[in-house]
Scaffold this motif. Sequence first.
Motif, PDB file in Angstrom:
ATOM      1  N   LEU A 183       0.833  -1.197   0.000  1.00 16.91           N
ATOM      2  CA  LEU A 183       0.000   0.000   0.000  1.00 16.91           C
ATOM      3  C   LEU A 183       0.872   1.252   0.000  1.00 16.91           C
ATOM      4  O   LEU A 183       1.822   1.364   0.779  1.00 16.91           O
ATOM      5  N   GLN A 184       0.537   2.188  -0.887  1.00 15.86           N
ATOM      6  CA  GLN A 184       1.292   3.434  -1.002  1.00 15.86           C
ATOM      7  C   GLN A 184       0.756   4.519  -0.073  1.00 15.86           C
ATOM      8  O   GLN A 184       1.390   5.560   0.088  1.00 15.86           O
ATOM      9  N   ARG A 185      -0.404   4.266   0.532  1.00 15.20           N
ATOM     10  CA  ARG A 185      -0.992   5.224   1.462  1.00 15.20           C
ATOM     11  C   ARG A 185      -1.949   4.495   2.402  1.00 15.20           C
ATOM     12  O   ARG A 185      -2.359   3.356   2.132  1.00 15.20           O
ATOM     13  N   THR A 186      -2.302   5.149   3.483  1.00 17.04           N
ATOM     14  CA  THR A 186      -3.255   4.573   4.432  1.00 17.04           C
ATOM     15  C   THR A 186      -4.653   4.578   3.811  1.00 17.04           C
ATOM     16  O   THR A 186      -5.039   5.532   3.143  1.00 17.04           O
ATOM     17  N   VAL A 187      -5.400   3.493   4.019  1.00 16.21           N
ATOM     18  CA  VAL A 187      -6.756   3.411   3.474  1.00 16.21           C
ATOM     19  C   VAL A 187      -7.743   3.126   4.596  1.00 16.21           C
ATOM     20  O   VAL A 187      -7.412   2.494   5.606  1.00 16.21           O
ATOM     21  N   LYS A 188      -8.958   3.617   4.399  1.00 20.78           N
ATOM     22  CA  LYS A 188     -10.015   3.414   5.373  1.00 20.78           C
ATOM     23  C   LYS A 188     -10.784   2.136   5.065  1.00 20.78           C
ATOM     24  O   LYS A 188     -10.760   1.636   3.938  1.00 20.78           O
ATOM     25  N   SER A 189     -11.484   1.641   6.055  1.00 21.08           N
ATOM     26  CA  SER A 189     -12.346   0.485   5.844  1.00 21.08           C
ATOM     27  C   SER A 189     -13.414   0.830   4.811  1.00 21.08           C
ATOM     28  O   SER A 189     -14.047   1.885   4.898  1.00 21.08           O
ATOM     29  N   GLY A 190     -13.589  -0.020   3.810  1.00 15.77           N
ATOM     30  CA  GLY A 190     -14.579   0.214   2.768  1.00 15.77           C
ATOM     31  C   GLY A 190     -14.056   1.007   1.596  1.00 15.77           C
ATOM     32  O   GLY A 190     -14.764   1.161   0.591  1.00 15.77           O
ATOM     33  N   GLN A 191     -12.818   1.523   1.672  1.00 15.79           N
ATOM     34  CA  GLN A 191     -12.250   2.302   0.571  1.00 15.79           C
ATOM     35  C   GLN A 191     -11.846   1.401  -0.582  1.00 15.79           C
ATOM     36  O   GLN A 191     -11.312   0.310  -0.389  1.00 15.79           O
ATOM     37  N   VAL A 192     -12.115   1.846  -1.810  1.00 18.42           N
ATOM     38  CA  VAL A 192     -11.761   1.074  -2.995  1.00 18.42           C
ATOM     39  C   VAL A 192     -10.241   1.037  -3.154  1.00 18.42           C
ATOM     40  O   VAL A 192      -9.562   2.066  -3.033  1.00 18.42           O
ATOM     41  N   ILE A 193      -9.704  -0.134  -3.429  1.00 14.32           N
ATOM     42  CA  ILE A 193      -8.268  -0.290  -3.684  1.00 14.32           C
ATOM     43  C   ILE A 193      -8.035  -0.053  -5.172  1.00 14.32           C
ATOM     44  O   ILE A 193      -8.589  -0.753  -6.021  1.00 14.32           O
ATOM     45  N   THR A 194      -7.223   0.939  -5.497  1.00 17.80           N
ATOM     46  CA  THR A 194      -6.941   1.285  -6.887  1.00 17.80           C
ATOM     47  C   THR A 194      -5.486   0.984  -7.226  1.00 17.80           C
ATOM     48  O   THR A 194      -4.653   0.798  -6.321  1.00 17.80           O
ATOM     49  N   PRO A 195      -5.141   0.950  -8.509  1.00 16.28           N
ATOM     50  CA  PRO A 195      -3.737   0.729  -8.900  1.00 16.28           C
ATOM     51  C   PRO A 195      -2.800   1.828  -8.402  1.00 16.28           C
ATOM     52  O   PRO A 195      -1.584   1.616  -8.359  1.00 16.28           O
ATOM     53  N   TYR A 196      -3.346   2.986  -8.031  1.00 14.52           N
ATOM     54  CA  TYR A 196      -2.514   4.066  -7.499  1.00 14.52           C
ATOM     55  C   TYR A 196      -2.263   3.889  -6.002  1.00 14.52           C
ATOM     56  O   TYR A 196      -1.354   4.493  -5.441  1.00 14.52           O
ATOM     57  N   ILE A 197      -3.081   3.076  -5.360  1.00 14.10           N
ATOM     58  CA  ILE A 197      -2.927   2.827  -3.931  1.00 14.10           C
ATOM     59  C   ILE A 197      -2.083   1.587  -3.678  1.00 14.10           C
ATOM     60  O   ILE A 197      -1.234   1.566  -2.781  1.00 14.10           O
ATOM     61  N   ALA A 198      -2.290   0.543  -4.468  1.00 13.35           N
ATOM     62  CA  ALA A 198      -1.598  -0.727  -4.265  1.00 13.35           C
ATOM     63  C   ALA A 198      -0.521  -0.924  -5.333  1.00 13.35           C
ATOM     64  O   ALA A 198      -0.814  -0.916  -6.526  1.00 13.35           O
ATOM     65  N   LYS A 199       0.699  -1.076  -4.902  1.00 16.01           N
ATOM     66  CA  LYS A 199       1.822  -1.269  -5.813  1.00 16.01           C
ATOM     67  C   LYS A 199       2.172  -2.752  -5.896  1.00 16.01           C
ATOM     68  O   LYS A 199       2.287  -3.428  -4.868  1.00 16.01           O
ATOM     69  N   ALA A 200       2.315  -3.242  -7.106  1.00 18.16           N
ATOM     70  CA  ALA A 200       2.645  -4.656  -7.304  1.00 18.16           C
ATOM     71  C   ALA A 200       3.995  -4.974  -6.675  1.00 18.16           C
ATOM     72  O   ALA A 200       4.902  -4.129  -6.670  1.00 18.16           O
ATOM     73  N   PRO A 201       4.153  -6.191  -6.131  1.00 16.65           N
ATOM     74  CA  PRO A 201       5.441  -6.558  -5.520  1.00 16.65           C
ATOM     75  C   PRO A 201       6.544  -6.621  -6.569  1.00 16.65           C
ATOM     76  O   PRO A 201       6.304  -7.001  -7.715  1.00 16.65           O
ATOM     77  N   ALA A 202       7.740  -6.229  -6.171  1.00 17.06           N
ATOM     78  CA  ALA A 202       8.873  -6.253  -7.093  1.00 17.06           C
ATOM     79  C   ALA A 202       9.260  -7.699  -7.403  1.00 17.06           C
ATOM     80  O   ALA A 202       9.450  -8.512  -6.492  1.00 17.06           O
ATOM     81  N   LEU A 203       9.332  -8.011  -8.692  1.00 19.98           N
ATOM     82  CA  LEU A 203       9.791  -9.345  -9.105  1.00 19.98           C
ATOM     83  C   LEU A 203      11.309  -9.369  -9.269  1.00 19.98           C
ATOM     84  O   LEU A 203      11.915 -10.435  -9.289  1.00 19.98           O
ATOM     85  N   VAL A 204      11.865  -8.180  -9.422  1.00 22.02           N
ATOM     86  CA  VAL A 204      13.309  -8.041  -9.560  1.00 22.02           C
ATOM     87  C   VAL A 204      13.749  -6.874  -8.678  1.00 22.02           C
ATOM     88  O   VAL A 204      13.103  -5.826  -8.668  1.00 22.02           O
ATOM     89  N   GLN A 205      14.840  -7.066  -7.941  1.00 24.12           N
ATOM     90  CA  GLN A 205      15.378  -5.996  -7.115  1.00 24.12           C
ATOM     91  C   GLN A 205      16.771  -5.616  -7.591  1.00 24.12           C
ATOM     92  O   GLN A 205      17.494  -6.435  -8.193  1.00 24.12           O
TER      93      GLN A 205
END
Length: 265
Positions: A183-205
Amino acid sequence: MKTKHRRLFGQNNRIALHFFLLSAGIDKYLSISVKIALTGISSATIASAVNAATLSLEAQIDDYVAHALAQQYPEIKSEDLQYTVNLVISPQQQKQCSEELAFDWRGDLNAGANTLNVSCSQPLWQVYVPISLEVYKQVVVAATPLSRQNRIVPSQLATQRMDIGTLRMGYFTKPESLAGFELQRTVKSGQVITPYIAKAPALVQRGDWVTILSGRGALTVSTTGEALKDGVLGEQIPVRNLRSEQTIRAWIIQKGVVSTKKGQI
């Protein structure tokens, strides 16, 4: 004259769909049993309705929209499609059109605001009709308050029926697809999870040794490289070829594997 009405697409519009098939010349190719299945009414009622009068402009627009939605959203349940037609017509446009009406969407038909151009060649006129479309889906929301930088576990999520036309920032439909996302920011209960809020896990570091694929099909060759940046699936990152010492840019296609061809994602 201004007419505004709302339609629930589905069971209540089966007669409208049948009338559209009639106007499009499709109905004559259908068997009696198929016609009755489409409409859910008797053939005597159909004949009476068709012979009673030509459909009004409003009804013809309604029929066309219903048919367009059936084609555009075949996977969506009828109760999850609703639309509103805001029709304003002049006395000229109320006159009987002696030719078949022409319909043309101004842009793609999507959830939200749409515009349908309706025109008649005899007498000559056209009207732009605003049509608001609501498409409901189960979208992923937070089941509980979640903090920034939290690694998502599917059990922390739930789904809620929402009109996707209002979700301008995007959405997800499957909680399990977000496992491991950060998560890129704090979210409230019931808040929609968007691609701007949830960042995909890194497959390569950065610093990882990765397999670099290049070429196509049987001509594909591989070598070893070093990732110079963290990256997620589908992201292009700089990679140093350990054999040639050259730095290239490649797309991450899976964990620990990159490709010089974007089409391999």
